[in-house]
Design an enzyme around this catalytic site. Structure first.
Site, PDB file in Angstrom:
ATOM      1  N   LYS A 191      10.243  -2.114   9.028  1.00 33.22           N
ATOM      2  CA  LYS A 191      10.491  -2.965   7.865  1.00 33.22           C
ATOM      3  C   LYS A 191      11.955  -2.865   7.419  1.00 33.22           C
ATOM      4  O   LYS A 191      12.701  -1.997   7.898  1.00 33.22           O
ATOM      5  CB  LYS A 191       9.549  -2.550   6.740  1.00 33.22           C
ATOM      6  CG  LYS A 191       8.077  -2.777   7.071  1.00 33.22           C
ATOM      7  CD  LYS A 191       7.198  -2.298   5.925  1.00 33.22           C
ATOM      8  CE  LYS A 191       5.730  -2.508   6.212  1.00 33.22           C
ATOM      9  NZ  LYS A 191       4.890  -2.025   5.084  1.00 33.22           N
ATOM     10  N   PHE A 206       0.316  -7.945  -6.017  1.00 36.91           N
ATOM     11  CA  PHE A 206       1.512  -7.316  -5.457  1.00 36.91           C
ATOM     12  C   PHE A 206       2.207  -8.175  -4.403  1.00 36.91           C
ATOM     13  O   PHE A 206       3.319  -7.871  -3.980  1.00 36.91           O
ATOM     14  CB  PHE A 206       1.188  -5.936  -4.861  1.00 36.91           C
ATOM     15  CG  PHE A 206       0.241  -5.981  -3.686  1.00 36.91           C
ATOM     16  CD1 PHE A 206       0.688  -6.277  -2.405  1.00 36.91           C
ATOM     17  CD2 PHE A 206      -1.113  -5.714  -3.867  1.00 36.91           C
ATOM     18  CE1 PHE A 206      -0.182  -6.315  -1.323  1.00 36.91           C
ATOM     19  CE2 PHE A 206      -1.993  -5.743  -2.790  1.00 36.91           C
ATOM     20  CZ  PHE A 206      -1.522  -6.047  -1.520  1.00 36.91           C
ATOM     21  N   ARG A 224      -1.205   4.161  14.823  1.00 34.02           N
ATOM     22  CA  ARG A 224      -1.459   4.430  13.405  1.00 34.02           C
ATOM     23  C   ARG A 224      -1.281   5.920  13.098  1.00 34.02           C
ATOM     24  O   ARG A 224      -0.779   6.287  12.040  1.00 34.02           O
ATOM     25  CB  ARG A 224      -2.866   3.982  13.016  1.00 34.02           C
ATOM     26  CG  ARG A 224      -3.162   2.519  13.241  1.00 34.02           C
ATOM     27  CD  ARG A 224      -2.552   1.602  12.236  1.00 34.02           C
ATOM     28  NE  ARG A 224      -3.135   1.819  10.921  1.00 34.02           N
ATOM     29  CZ  ARG A 224      -2.788   1.159   9.839  1.00 34.02           C
ATOM     30  NH1 ARG A 224      -1.861   0.234   9.905  1.00 34.02           N
ATOM     31  NH2 ARG A 224      -3.353   1.407   8.685  1.00 34.02           N
ATOM     32  N   ARG A 262       5.978   8.088   8.544  1.00 40.45           N
ATOM     33  CA  ARG A 262       5.993   7.951   7.085  1.00 40.45           C
ATOM     34  C   ARG A 262       6.065   9.304   6.390  1.00 40.45           C
ATOM     35  O   ARG A 262       6.686   9.431   5.334  1.00 40.45           O
ATOM     36  CB  ARG A 262       4.779   7.161   6.628  1.00 40.45           C
ATOM     37  CG  ARG A 262       4.847   5.694   7.042  1.00 40.45           C
ATOM     38  CD  ARG A 262       3.581   4.969   6.662  1.00 40.45           C
ATOM     39  NE  ARG A 262       3.630   3.560   7.010  1.00 40.45           N
ATOM     40  CZ  ARG A 262       2.586   2.875   7.441  1.00 40.45           C
ATOM     41  NH1 ARG A 262       1.403   3.460   7.572  1.00 40.45           N
ATOM     42  NH2 ARG A 262       2.702   1.596   7.724  1.00 40.45           N
ATOM     43  N   ASN A 267       7.476   1.841   2.852  1.00 45.99           N
ATOM     44  CA  ASN A 267       6.871   2.799   3.778  1.00 45.99           C
ATOM     45  C   ASN A 267       7.344   2.658   5.225  1.00 45.99           C
ATOM     46  O   ASN A 267       6.689   3.094   6.153  1.00 45.99           O
ATOM     47  CB  ASN A 267       5.349   2.779   3.677  1.00 45.99           C
ATOM     48  CG  ASN A 267       4.726   1.483   4.132  1.00 45.99           C
ATOM     49  OD1 ASN A 267       5.407   0.554   4.550  1.00 45.99           O
ATOM     50  ND2 ASN A 267       3.406   1.415   4.045  1.00 45.99           N
ATOM     51  N   HIS A 287       5.156  -1.095   9.749  1.00 43.04           N
ATOM     52  CA  HIS A 287       3.821  -1.700   9.772  1.00 43.04           C
ATOM     53  C   HIS A 287       3.262  -1.455  11.162  1.00 43.04           C
ATOM     54  O   HIS A 287       3.984  -1.560  12.161  1.00 43.04           O
ATOM     55  CB  HIS A 287       3.881  -3.211   9.526  1.00 43.04           C
ATOM     56  CG  HIS A 287       2.614  -3.903   9.923  1.00 43.04           C
ATOM     57  ND1 HIS A 287       1.530  -3.980   9.083  1.00 43.04           N
ATOM     58  CD2 HIS A 287       2.240  -4.485  11.088  1.00 43.04           C
ATOM     59  CE1 HIS A 287       0.552  -4.600   9.716  1.00 43.04           C
ATOM     60  NE2 HIS A 287       0.959  -4.919  10.934  1.00 43.04           N
TER      61      HIS A 287
END
Length: 151
Positions: free
Chosen positions: A11, A59, A87, A104, A114, A117
Site C-alpha cells: 500500500k 470508513f 496471510r 505488519r 497496515n 493487502h
C-alpha cells in the site's frame, strides 16, 4: 509444485516508507515465485471493485483517499498454499495483533496504515488478480531452485 496464486499489494505507506524490497524478500525467501509486478496509482473505480464489500461502510471514503494517495506495488505470487501462507507472512490485519516476524508485526502500528493487502481466499485471489492484471502481464517462468524447495 503448486500453481496456486495470490495477490499481494504494498500500500502507499509501504511504498513511501521504502519497504518494498524488505516485503518482496519475505516472499522470495520463503520460496514463492513472483509472476506479476507493477507500480500503479489505482483509480477510485478499481478500488471500489476491489473493496466492493466495504463500499457502504463508514470508513470507506477515508480508506479510498488513502489508497489513491500514492503508488501501490501490485504483485502476484505463485506456490504451494501461497494464499494461506501469504496471510501468515503479512500478519493480522490489525498490526497490534500481529506477531513479531510478520510484515505488519515488524513494520506497522495502525490498522489504517497496515502496509500491505493480501488475498484472503483462493477465490478472492483470482478475482483480485483479474482486476489488477491483464493476462499478458503475468509471466509463466521456471524457478530453477524449485527442487530445493519442494520434494
Amino acid at each position: 509444485m503448486s500453481d496456486e496464486r495470490t495477490f499481494i499489494a504494498i500500500k502507499p505507506d509501504g511504498v513511501q516508507r521504502g519497504l518494498i524490497s524488505q516485503i518482496l524478500s519475505r516472499f522470495e525467501s520463503r520460496g514463492y515465485k513472483l509472476v506479476g509486478i507493477k507500480l500503479v496509482t489505482p483509480t477510485e473505480n478499481l478500488l471500489k471493485q476491489h473493496y466492493a464489500e466495504h463500499v457502504e461502510k463508514p470508513f470507506f471514503p477515508k480508506m479510498l483517499a488513502y489508497m489513491t494517495s500514492g503508488p501501490i506495488l501490485a504483485t502476484v505470487w505463485e506456490g504451494k498454499d501461497v494464499v494461506k501462507q501469504g496471510r501468515v507472512i503479512l500478519g493480522a490485519t490489525n498490526p497490534l495483533n500481529s506477531a513479531p516476524g510478520t510484515i505488519r508485526g515488524d513494520f506497522a502500528l495502525d490498522m489504517g496504515r497496515n502496509v500491505c493487502h493480501g488475498s484472503d481466499s483462493v477465490e478472492s485471489a483470482q478475482r483480485e488478480i483479474d482486476l489488477w492484471f491483464k493476462k499478458e502481464e503475468l509471466v509463466d517462468w521456471k524457478l530453477n531452485q524449485l527442487s530445493w524447495i519442494y520434494e
